[in-house]
Enzyme design. Structure first.
Site, PDB file in Angstrom:
ATOM      1  NE  ARG A  43      56.232  30.335  37.508  1.00  0.00           N
ATOM      2  CZ  ARG A  43      56.847  31.214  36.722  1.00  0.00           C
ATOM      3  NH1 ARG A  43      56.134  32.011  35.940  1.00  0.00           N
ATOM      4  NH2 ARG A  43      58.155  31.300  36.693  1.00  0.00           N
ATOM      5  CE1 TYR A  95      32.365  42.193  41.955  1.00  0.00           C
ATOM      6  CE2 TYR A  95      34.409  42.114  40.692  1.00  0.00           C
ATOM      7  CZ  TYR A  95      33.708  41.841  41.848  1.00  0.00           C
ATOM      8  OH  TYR A  95      34.342  41.227  42.900  1.00  0.00           O
ATOM      9  CG  ASP A 168      32.094  40.601  33.530  1.00  0.00           C
ATOM     10  OD1 ASP A 168      31.564  39.475  33.519  1.00  0.00           O
ATOM     11  OD2 ASP A 168      32.601  41.086  34.554  1.00  0.00           O
ATOM     12  CE  LYS A 193      30.495  37.412  41.288  1.00  0.00           C
ATOM     13  NZ  LYS A 193      31.962  37.491  41.086  1.00  0.00           N
TER      14      LYS A 193
END
Length: 353
Positions: A43, A95, A168, A193
């Site tokens: 991580r 969004y 974005d 997406k």
């Protein structure tokens, strides 16, 4: 990793960037499901699978990439960079998850929001002189409005406030536009997406113009634990390899369908930005839009987008998108035969009477 040359087209670089190089190396980066590598947790340091994906996206966007567990996690990471009390300019259409994140931060007293109409460049330029962050989305989700990224980024650089500009780039993808080349500081993606392209993963990406910003975003990822799974990173990288052909094919089909939709008597408005897989079109009323969704056989009535399958949805029916035109339909064009898609759309539109 293979050394990528700037002479190659983005389509080629999407296939080559991040690949292993050398005799005996695999032709594709393997899935490395490791919680720790050596003395560090993955991580904090990532895995070879993440590193390859980040190298490929960074190459296409022209910056330093960081992978996250989801697209919305990238919004959280950007917010983590901001001190309390700042003002942020956001588009009125964007969004729904992004708006919810900013709204929550405002309700908690962390920041103030200035909402700007996407196409009102003068208002964005004015905001650049007064706010601390400009969050852009172009084309916007779901209405497909366009924002003048270059003009707004230039205004931000000329401002004494020097607000950061974040874009974005999910709908355009790195093949449709490169926000950093237009002057933005950070590009973000929901790789869930179009980059992933097969509706089988959750993953987000940030690409920062400089290493200091990238380091801050990586630190935010580590603090928040928003690390991607190795399988998801591998799937996103695999999806990226075919993005060039998928984006080109979807763009050709979308352009054809947008033209035909615009000529149909039942359709009152069509928005298509000229490339990409997304179309927005409107009917005379929300009841007609709902009936259209019910009568489609090939195009799926679903909220997902960016996959190989075509989907359509009336966004105003969803919580959080009440600002969208009531009869507007967001259409994600997939890779089915364009004539089959049109036959399905035409029979459903004709049935409305």
């Amino acid at each position: 990793m293979i050394a990528v040359t700037v002479e190659w087209t983005p389509r080629t670089r999407a296939i080559v960037a991040g690949r292993p190089e050398g005799q005996g190396e695999p032709s594709n980066v393997p899935i490395v499901p490791a919680s720790a590598l050596g003395l560090g947790y993955s991580r904090e340091d990532g895995t070879p699978t993440w590193v390859a994906l980040e190298a490929a996206i960074g190459e296409l966007e022209g910056g330093h990439a960081t992978a996250f567990a989801s697209g919305i996690a990238t919004v959280s990471a950007v917010l983590d960079l901001l001190p309390a009390g700042v003002e942020v300019a956001v588009p009125g259409d964007s969004y729904v998850g992004t708006r919810a994140m900013f709204d929550h931060a405002e309700q908690m007293g962390r920041l103030r929001i200035r909402r700007v109409e996407p196409a009102d460049t003068a208002a964005w330029v004015s905001a650049a002189a007064e706010v601390d962050l400009l969050w852009l989305e172009s084309p916007t989700n779901p209405s497909l409005e366009l924002i003048d990224i270059a003009a707004i980024a230039a205004a931000a650089k000329a401002s004494a406030k020097r607000p950061k500009v974040v874009v974005d780039n999910t709908f355009a993808t790195p093949l449709g536009q490169q926000p950093l080349a237009l002057g933005a500081d950070i590009a973000v993606h929901s790789a869930t997406k179009l980059i992933g392209g097969h509706s089988d993963l959750l993953l987000g990406l940030t690409v920062a113009a400089d290493e200091e910003l990238a380091r801050g975003l990586r630190d935010a990822r580590t603090r928040g634990g928003a690390t991607p799974g190795s399988l998801e990173a591998w799937l996103a990288l695999r999806g990226l390899r075919t993005l060039g052909v998928r984006y080109a094919e979807a763009s050709r089909t979308a352009a054809l369908l947008a033209e035909r939709l615009g000529s149909h008597a039942a359709v009152t408005r069509v928005r298509y930005p000229g490339s990409g897989a997304m179309i927005s079109f409107e009917l005379a009323g929300p009841d007609l839009a709902d009936r259209l969704c019910e009568r489609l056989r090939l195009v799926g009535h679903a909220t997902s987008l960016g996959g190989v399958e075509s989907t359509l949805e009336r966004r105003a029916a969803r919580a959080g998108d009440a600002h969208v035109a009531p009869a507007a339909l967001r259409f994600s064009v997939g890779l089915e035969d364009p004539e089959d898609l049109w036959l399905d759309l035409a029979q459903a539109l004709d049935s409305l009477g």
